[in-house]
Design a protein around this motif. Structure first.
Motif, mmCIF file in Angstrom:
data_model
loop_
_atom_site.group_PDB
_atom_site.id
_atom_site.type_symbol
_atom_site.label_atom_id
_atom_site.label_comp_id
_atom_site.label_asym_id
_atom_site.label_seq_id
_atom_site.Cartn_x
_atom_site.Cartn_y
_atom_site.Cartn_z
ATOM 1 N N GLY A 163 -12.933 -4.644 -3.330
ATOM 2 C CA GLY A 163 -11.806 -5.037 -4.174
ATOM 3 C C GLY A 163 -10.797 -3.944 -4.446
ATOM 4 O O GLY A 163 -9.724 -4.215 -5.002
ATOM 5 N N ASN A 164 -11.094 -2.697 -4.113
ATOM 6 C CA ASN A 164 -10.134 -1.619 -4.313
ATOM 7 C C ASN A 164 -8.902 -1.820 -3.427
ATOM 8 O O ASN A 164 -9.005 -2.346 -2.315
ATOM 9 N N GLN A 165 -7.738 -1.392 -3.932
ATOM 10 C CA GLN A 165 -6.493 -1.529 -3.193
ATOM 11 C C GLN A 165 -5.678 -0.247 -3.282
ATOM 12 O O GLN A 165 -5.805 0.522 -4.237
ATOM 13 N N ASN A 166 -4.842 -0.044 -2.281
ATOM 14 C CA ASN A 166 -3.918 1.092 -2.270
ATOM 15 C C ASN A 166 -2.627 0.635 -1.623
ATOM 16 O O ASN A 166 -2.650 -0.065 -0.609
ATOM 17 N N GLN A 167 -1.494 0.992 -2.219
ATOM 18 C CA GLN A 167 -0.203 0.539 -1.712
ATOM 19 C C GLN A 167 0.774 1.698 -1.659
ATOM 20 O O GLN A 167 0.742 2.600 -2.501
ATOM 21 N N SER A 168 1.627 1.672 -0.642
ATOM 22 C CA SER A 168 2.619 2.722 -0.477
ATOM 23 C C SER A 168 3.911 2.129 0.065
ATOM 24 O O SER A 168 3.882 1.272 0.952
ATOM 25 N N SER A 169 5.034 2.570 -0.487
ATOM 26 C CA SER A 169 6.355 2.177 0.008
ATOM 27 C C SER A 169 7.130 3.432 0.351
ATOM 28 O O SER A 169 7.052 4.435 -0.373
ATOM 29 N N ASN A 170 7.868 3.402 1.459
ATOM 30 C CA ASN A 170 8.614 4.591 1.838
ATOM 31 C C ASN A 170 9.870 4.227 2.608
ATOM 32 O O ASN A 170 9.966 3.138 3.194
ATOM 33 N N ILE A 171 10.806 5.156 2.583
ATOM 34 C CA ILE A 171 12.072 5.024 3.321
ATOM 35 C C ILE A 171 12.134 6.134 4.359
ATOM 36 O O ILE A 171 11.850 7.292 4.070
ATOM 37 N N ASN A 184 -5.671 -3.826 6.452
ATOM 38 C CA ASN A 184 -4.451 -3.021 6.377
ATOM 39 C C ASN A 184 -3.278 -3.912 6.762
ATOM 40 O O ASN A 184 -3.356 -4.643 7.754
ATOM 41 N N SER A 185 -2.213 -3.864 6.000
ATOM 42 C CA SER A 185 -1.035 -4.673 6.319
ATOM 43 C C SER A 185 0.224 -3.846 6.074
ATOM 44 O O SER A 185 0.243 -2.947 5.232
ATOM 45 N N LYS A 186 1.257 -4.164 6.822
ATOM 46 C CA LYS A 186 2.521 -3.427 6.697
ATOM 47 C C LYS A 186 3.680 -4.294 7.150
ATOM 48 O O LYS A 186 3.576 -5.025 8.134
ATOM 49 N N ASP A 203 6.535 -1.079 3.656
ATOM 50 C CA ASP A 203 5.571 -1.275 2.574
ATOM 51 C C ASP A 203 4.197 -1.457 3.208
ATOM 52 O O ASP A 203 4.012 -2.333 4.058
ATOM 53 N N VAL A 204 3.246 -0.624 2.804
ATOM 54 C CA VAL A 204 1.908 -0.621 3.381
ATOM 55 C C VAL A 204 0.891 -0.904 2.291
ATOM 56 O O VAL A 204 0.980 -0.356 1.187
ATOM 57 N N GLU A 205 -0.090 -1.761 2.612
ATOM 58 C CA GLU A 205 -1.137 -2.077 1.643
ATOM 59 C C GLU A 205 -2.490 -2.051 2.338
ATOM 60 O O GLU A 205 -2.647 -2.584 3.445
ATOM 61 N N ALA A 206 -3.480 -1.421 1.680
ATOM 62 C CA ALA A 206 -4.851 -1.371 2.179
ATOM 63 C C ALA A 206 -5.775 -1.978 1.136
ATOM 64 O O ALA A 206 -5.644 -1.688 -0.060
#
Length: 217
Positions: free
Chosen positions: A201-209, A170-172, A193-196
């Motif tokens: 090999g699966n990935q999930n990414q999210s960006s928020n304000i 997990n990174s942010k 910005d968050v990335e898992a």
């Protein structure tokens, strides 16, 4: 609330030491068995002017019994016994309007994202290794502070464990602006910005304000 008893030394030229025992922490997904031992933890902290440094450790012997998080039966046929060990080290330095800090942690059977979350391979009871870090820098101009931070949390597979959808990293990163409207009210604007990533090999990414305010009293 974590039930605990601690002893902290007096200030010794900026150095303070703390050691204590605490009630066993439940691994996420199951209860702590009757044979679990109270954990021990400790911390050393040193302050000198605008410089702060600390290091801490945690240790717990776990006996969870049969883990049955979904009612479908135990994950293991016998009690799940494993050890939790971990440490962290970090510091903070302030120079005028600038402030930088950094922290690193490493653990075995300690889990990731939360303490004792996914700490072992449920098929074998072998501990998973984990590590992570956080770095941050801020700059204050009058009543406004600008900041940037980045952090990672990593979880390795246990020995012999097959790759799965288990989280690997997990990174942010966050960019923020914080304006003190009054001594008690701070306006906040952040972009994150968050990335898992999973071991398969699966990935999930999210960006928020985030926009808001913080009131202290």
């Amino acid at each position: 609330t974590l039930g605990q008893m601690n002893y902290t030394t007096r200030d010794m030229g900026g150095l303070k030491l703390t050691v204590g025992i605490y009630d066993p922490i439940e691994p996420i997904g199951g209860g702590v068995g009757a044979d679990s031992m109270p954990g021990i933890h400790g911390k050393a902290a040193f302050t000198a002017g605008n410089f702060y440094l600390s290091a801490s450790f945690i240790s717990q012997e776990n006996s969870t019994g049969d883990l049955d998080p979904d009612g479908a039966g135990p994950l293991l046929a016998t009690d799940l016994d494993f050890d939790t060990r971990g440490f962290d080290i970090g510091g903070k330095f302030t120079m005028g309007p600038f402030e930088v800090l950094g922290w690193y942690y490493d653990g075995k059977g300690i889990g990731t994202t939360a303490l004792l979350a996914l700490p072992v391979d449920p098929a074998t009871g072998k501990e998973r290794d984990s590590d992570g870090f956080l770095v941050q820098g801020t700059f204050k101009l009058a009543d406004t502070k600008f900041g940037l931070n980045y952090g990672e949390s990593n979880l390795d597979l246990a020995s012999g464990e097959a790759a799965s959808s288990l989280v690997e990293k997990n990174s942010k990163y966050t960019i923020g602006v914080y304006h003190s409207l009054t001594p008690n009210l701070t306006l906040i604007a952040e972009f994150s910005d968050v990335e898992a990533q999973a071991h398969n090999g699966n990935q999930n990414q999210s960006s928020n304000i985030n926009l808001g305010a913080f009131l202290s009293f």
